[in-house]
Design a protein around this motif. Structure first.
Motif, mmCIF file in Angstrom:
data_model
loop_
_atom_site.group_PDB
_atom_site.id
_atom_site.type_symbol
_atom_site.label_atom_id
_atom_site.label_comp_id
_atom_site.label_asym_id
_atom_site.label_seq_id
_atom_site.Cartn_x
_atom_site.Cartn_y
_atom_site.Cartn_z
ATOM 1 N N ASP A 1 0.833 -1.185 0.000
ATOM 2 C CA ASP A 1 0.000 0.000 0.000
ATOM 3 C C ASP A 1 0.879 1.249 0.000
ATOM 4 O OD1 ASP A 1 0.978 -0.014 2.589
ATOM 5 O OD2 ASP A 1 -0.936 -0.570 3.507
ATOM 6 N N LEU A 2 0.252 2.417 0.109
ATOM 7 C CA LEU A 2 1.009 3.670 0.016
ATOM 8 C C LEU A 2 2.026 3.790 1.151
ATOM 9 C CD1 LEU A 2 1.465 6.323 -1.430
ATOM 10 C CD2 LEU A 2 -0.431 7.314 -0.118
ATOM 11 N N ALA A 3 1.656 3.347 2.350
ATOM 12 C CA ALA A 3 2.591 3.412 3.480
ATOM 13 C C ALA A 3 3.836 2.579 3.200
ATOM 14 C CB ALA A 3 1.894 2.938 4.756
ATOM 15 N N ALA A 4 3.648 1.422 2.585
ATOM 16 C CA ALA A 4 4.786 0.560 2.275
ATOM 17 C C ALA A 4 5.693 1.195 1.232
ATOM 18 C CB ALA A 4 4.287 -0.801 1.795
ATOM 19 N N ILE A 5 5.096 1.782 0.196
ATOM 20 C CA ILE A 5 5.896 2.405 -0.854
ATOM 21 C C ILE A 5 6.738 3.546 -0.285
ATOM 22 C CG2 ILE A 5 5.722 3.846 -2.928
ATOM 23 C CD1 ILE A 5 3.502 2.103 -3.897
ATOM 24 N N ARG A 6 6.148 4.353 0.575
ATOM 25 C CA ARG A 6 6.895 5.462 1.168
ATOM 26 C C ARG A 6 7.984 4.951 2.114
ATOM 27 N NH1 ARG A 6 1.645 9.470 1.944
ATOM 28 N NH2 ARG A 6 1.931 10.575 -0.041
ATOM 29 N N ALA A 7 7.711 3.861 2.835
ATOM 30 C CA ALA A 7 8.708 3.308 3.744
ATOM 31 C C ALA A 7 9.900 2.746 2.973
ATOM 32 C CB ALA A 7 8.078 2.227 4.612
ATOM 33 N N GLN A 8 9.648 2.141 1.819
ATOM 34 C CA GLN A 8 10.733 1.553 1.032
ATOM 35 C C GLN A 8 11.807 2.588 0.699
ATOM 36 O OE1 GLN A 8 8.546 0.011 -2.307
ATOM 37 N NE2 GLN A 8 8.476 -2.058 -1.476
ATOM 38 N N ALA A 9 11.389 3.819 0.430
ATOM 39 C CA ALA A 9 12.347 4.863 0.058
ATOM 40 C C ALA A 9 13.286 5.223 1.199
ATOM 41 C CB ALA A 9 11.601 6.112 -0.414
ATOM 42 N N GLN A 10 12.926 4.858 2.435
ATOM 43 C CA GLN A 10 13.746 5.210 3.589
ATOM 44 C C GLN A 10 14.708 4.086 3.993
ATOM 45 O OE1 GLN A 10 13.362 8.369 4.494
ATOM 46 N NE2 GLN A 10 11.751 8.427 2.919
ATOM 47 N N VAL A 11 14.595 2.925 3.372
ATOM 48 C CA VAL A 11 15.418 1.781 3.775
ATOM 49 C C VAL A 11 16.918 2.044 3.620
ATOM 50 C CG1 VAL A 11 15.976 -0.635 3.290
ATOM 51 C CG2 VAL A 11 13.590 0.097 3.387
ATOM 52 N N PRO A 12 17.397 2.659 2.523
ATOM 53 C CA PRO A 12 18.848 2.863 2.392
ATOM 54 C C PRO A 12 19.468 3.592 3.569
ATOM 55 C CG PRO A 12 17.779 3.267 0.292
ATOM 56 C CD PRO A 12 16.676 3.092 1.299
ATOM 57 N N ALA A 13 18.736 4.493 4.194
ATOM 58 C CA ALA A 13 19.287 5.241 5.329
ATOM 59 C C ALA A 13 19.485 4.360 6.555
ATOM 60 C CB ALA A 13 18.362 6.411 5.677
ATOM 61 N N LEU A 14 18.840 3.202 6.586
ATOM 62 C CA LEU A 14 18.985 2.297 7.726
ATOM 63 C C LEU A 14 20.205 1.390 7.600
ATOM 64 C CD1 LEU A 14 15.304 0.992 8.158
ATOM 65 C CD2 LEU A 14 16.349 3.029 9.166
ATOM 66 N N GLN A 15 20.635 1.147 6.357
ATOM 67 C CA GLN A 15 21.649 0.129 6.129
ATOM 68 C C GLN A 15 22.973 0.455 6.814
ATOM 69 O OE1 GLN A 15 20.475 -2.487 5.246
ATOM 70 N NE2 GLN A 15 19.787 -2.674 3.126
ATOM 71 N N GLY A 16 23.470 -0.525 7.582
ATOM 72 C CA GLY A 16 24.780 -0.404 8.217
ATOM 73 C C GLY A 16 24.774 0.270 9.562
ATOM 74 N N GLN A 17 23.650 0.888 9.939
ATOM 75 C CA GLN A 17 23.584 1.525 11.251
ATOM 76 C C GLN A 17 23.686 0.445 12.331
ATOM 77 O OE1 GLN A 17 23.549 4.865 11.697
ATOM 78 N NE2 GLN A 17 23.587 5.117 9.470
ATOM 79 N N GLN A 18 24.597 0.652 13.276
ATOM 80 C CA GLN A 18 24.844 -0.318 14.347
ATOM 81 C C GLN A 18 25.125 -1.721 13.787
ATOM 82 O OE1 GLN A 18 21.239 1.205 16.838
ATOM 83 N NE2 GLN A 18 22.704 0.362 18.321
ATOM 84 N N GLN A 19 25.850 -1.755 12.668
ATOM 85 C CA GLN A 19 26.285 -3.008 12.040
ATOM 86 C C GLN A 19 25.100 -3.910 11.681
ATOM 87 O OE1 GLN A 19 29.301 -3.561 10.974
ATOM 88 N NE2 GLN A 19 30.042 -1.645 11.862
ATOM 89 N N THR A 20 23.996 -3.279 11.314
ATOM 90 C CA THR A 20 22.786 -4.021 10.957
ATOM 91 C C THR A 20 22.395 -3.713 9.518
ATOM 92 O OG1 THR A 20 22.020 -3.814 13.250
ATOM 93 C CG2 THR A 20 20.401 -4.517 11.617
ATOM 94 N N PHE A 21 22.186 -4.758 8.738
ATOM 95 C CA PHE A 21 21.836 -4.623 7.325
ATOM 96 C C PHE A 21 20.534 -5.385 7.089
ATOM 97 C CE2 PHE A 21 26.328 -4.243 7.927
ATOM 98 C CZ PHE A 21 26.720 -3.203 7.100
ATOM 99 N N PHE A 22 19.660 -4.796 6.281
ATOM 100 C CA PHE A 22 18.338 -5.377 6.044
ATOM 101 C C PHE A 22 18.233 -5.859 4.601
ATOM 102 C CE2 PHE A 22 17.899 -2.203 9.387
ATOM 103 C CZ PHE A 22 17.232 -2.918 10.377
ATOM 104 N N ALA A 23 17.505 -6.957 4.404
ATOM 105 C CA ALA A 23 17.292 -7.481 3.057
ATOM 106 C C ALA A 23 15.994 -8.259 3.024
ATOM 107 C CB ALA A 23 18.454 -8.375 2.627
ATOM 108 N N GLY A 24 15.253 -8.082 1.953
ATOM 109 C CA GLY A 24 14.010 -8.832 1.797
ATOM 110 C C GLY A 24 13.267 -8.387 0.563
ATOM 111 N N ALA A 25 12.433 -9.269 0.031
ATOM 112 C CA ALA A 25 11.635 -8.921 -1.142
ATOM 113 C C ALA A 25 10.652 -7.796 -0.839
ATOM 114 C CB ALA A 25 10.885 -10.154 -1.650
ATOM 115 N N TRP A 26 10.386 -7.535 0.450
ATOM 116 C CA TRP A 26 9.508 -6.433 0.844
ATOM 117 C C TRP A 26 10.094 -5.075 0.462
ATOM 118 C CZ3 TRP A 26 11.902 -3.125 4.280
ATOM 119 C CH2 TRP A 26 12.970 -3.635 5.027
ATOM 120 N N MET A 27 11.372 -5.033 0.111
ATOM 121 C CA MET A 27 12.012 -3.790 -0.299
ATOM 122 C C MET A 27 11.743 -3.457 -1.765
ATOM 123 S SD MET A 27 15.523 -4.581 1.823
ATOM 124 C CE MET A 27 16.504 -3.272 1.092
#
Length: 472
Positions: free
Chosen positions: A402-428
């Protein structure tokens, strides 16, 4: 197993200690990250279930072959198909692993109880002209002809919208809810209920009423990229010969520490890295790749999740779906001409816009099977299946875009590597195998950059050996 001669960090004349990396989840994202990092880091793959692969789930089935002799073969119950146009990274991975693919089929049929002649079922399939009019009475049905005309009109309109690019600013028509879009452009109820909602519900394994609330961008981009709104020049689809577990087994075989039935209970982060809490163990790692659903990742981080992680990961919802593997052909269309690879069936008495998606995959048409007996995977079956013909019953969750998911996807790159944590999934991405693979490659690339894992001597060779999506 780990014999890569160029696996040392930039600037090191001798190889220092490799970073220890935990990968949580063995779906396509976790496997992609593990495949990319093998030889560059000391990996531990955690899988909570009793098989590796996530939505890549091949099940052994024994049925009579054409001569009547029992034969055992693999049947895919989750990931099934790819094409040459929109799965470039997956194709590259299969070539690298020497995994064979064979032609498949993406034909589609609809069963709508009560919508046909004299209150009977309406059945049609898009395989060819004969299957479109599998019920010859539809030749004289003006609503059916209006549906066909609206399909052509929608395809042209959606193609124009898809070519607008990434225009998602306020007021963009791409953000308009699908239901409003259909009403504005005066598409018929028959088009909505007998074609569009069944097709989109099948693609995203999502109740069709949710689809009406999705922004137009979600569907037109995906359908355009995958050739689903084209009358000509559609891509050829393929499936993995012998079942998709072929690629899973080859990747896992190269991971020295791959753990089945080992659920991670908590991820604790501090200045020294991360600690992985599993049943009876707490282990220290330099970094973690959370290759699982976003809600699962958020639950693992628990009270240690930052505000931005809560906002992004918590914005994406999931739809639980039940998949039943069986041989009961009574769920298929009454008209054999209407049988297709994907067969949408609306529940009896259910309005199309409120229906839980029910889809019957005719596996014999999707995969080359050595048996003439129909083999079917039913997603959320709306009618009873003979228990004596049930082979397996599985649960799969799918993201809701939905629209909330699409807007959240755009913010994922800013999370990557913070506190040595990396995210991955088809939800991106769009929720499909190529999306999960790309997310895993991107997480691995981010980790490589953060830890300087590419060798200074031989960096060009390392880049050439990597999948194209890692350093694109």
């Amino acid at each position: 197993m780990d014999s890569d001669p160029i696996a040392y960090p930039i600037g090191g004349a001798q190889a220092p200690r490799r970073p220890r990396v935990a990968i949580v989840g063995s779906g396509i994202s976790g496997l992609a990250a593990a495949h990319t990092l093998t030889g560059l880091a000391d990996l531990t793959l955690f899988e909570a279930g009793d098989y590796f692969g996530g939505h890549t789930h091949t099940v052994d089935v024994t049925l009579p072959d054409a001569s009547g002799r029992p034969t055992t073969f693999g049947v895919d119950t989750g990931f099934l198909v790819l094409n040459q146009r929109t799965y470039p990274n997956l194709q590259a991975l299969f070539r690298q692993l020497d995994v064979a693919i064979v032609p498949s089929d993406m034909s589609f049929s609809v069963q709508a109880p009560g919508a046909g002649r004299h209150g009977g079922p309406l059945e049609w399939s898009g395989s060819d002209l004969s299957s479109v009019f599998a019920q010859r009475a539809n030749l004289g049905n003006p609503r059916f002809w209006r549906m066909l005309a609206d399909i052509v009109r929608f395809n042209h309109l959606a193609t124009r919208l898809a070519k607008r690019g990434d225009d998602l600013g306020d007021g963009s028509p791409l953000l308009q809810p699908l239901g409003e879009f259909l009403a504005q452009h005066r598409f018929s109820d028959a088009f909505r209920d007998w074609y569009l909602l069944p097709m989109l519900g099948c693609i995203w394994s999502c109740p069709t009423d949710q689809m009406l609330r999705f922004p137009v961008a979600t569907l037109v981009r995906f359908c355009h990229n995958h050739g689903l709104i084209q009358v000509t020049n559609r891509p050829q689809w393929y499936t993995v010969a012998g079942g998709a577990r072929q690629y899973v087994q080859k990747i896992v075989a190269r991971i020295p520490d791959a753990r089945l039935n080992r659920p991670v209970r908590q991820v604790l982060r501090d200045g020294a890295g991360v600690r992985i809490v599993s049943d009876g163990a707490v282990e220290r790692f330099d970094a973690v790749v959370l290759a699982c659903h976003s809600d699962q990742a958020l639950a693992l981080l628990g009270e240690g999740a930052r505000a931005d992680e809560r906002a992004v990961l918590g914005a994406i919802r999931y739809q639980p779906n039940r998949a039943v593997l069986h041989t009961d052909a009574s769920v298929m269309p009454t008209e054999r001409k209407a049988w297709a690879a994907w067969n949408y069936a609306r529940g009896v008495g259910a309005h199309a816009a409120a229906a839980q998606v029910c889809l019957h995959y005719w596996i014999n048409r999707l995969q080359p099977l050595p048996t003439p007996q129909p083999v079917i995977v039913s997603l959320n079956p709306s009618t009873g299946i003979d228990p004596a013909q049930v082979i397996g019953d599985y649960g799969y969750d799918h993201p809701v875009f939905d629209l909330a998911a699409i807007r959240a996807q755009a913010q994922v790159p800013a999370l990557q590597g913070q506190q040595q944590t990396f995210f991955a999934g088809a939800w991106m991405g769009y929720g499909f195998h190529e999306d999960g693979l790309k997310a895993g490659l991107q997480a691995a690339r981010a980790l490589i950059d953060a830890h300087g894992l590419l060798p200074q001597a031989g960096e060009a060779a390392a880049r050439r050996a990597a999948l194209p999506g890692v350093f694109a």
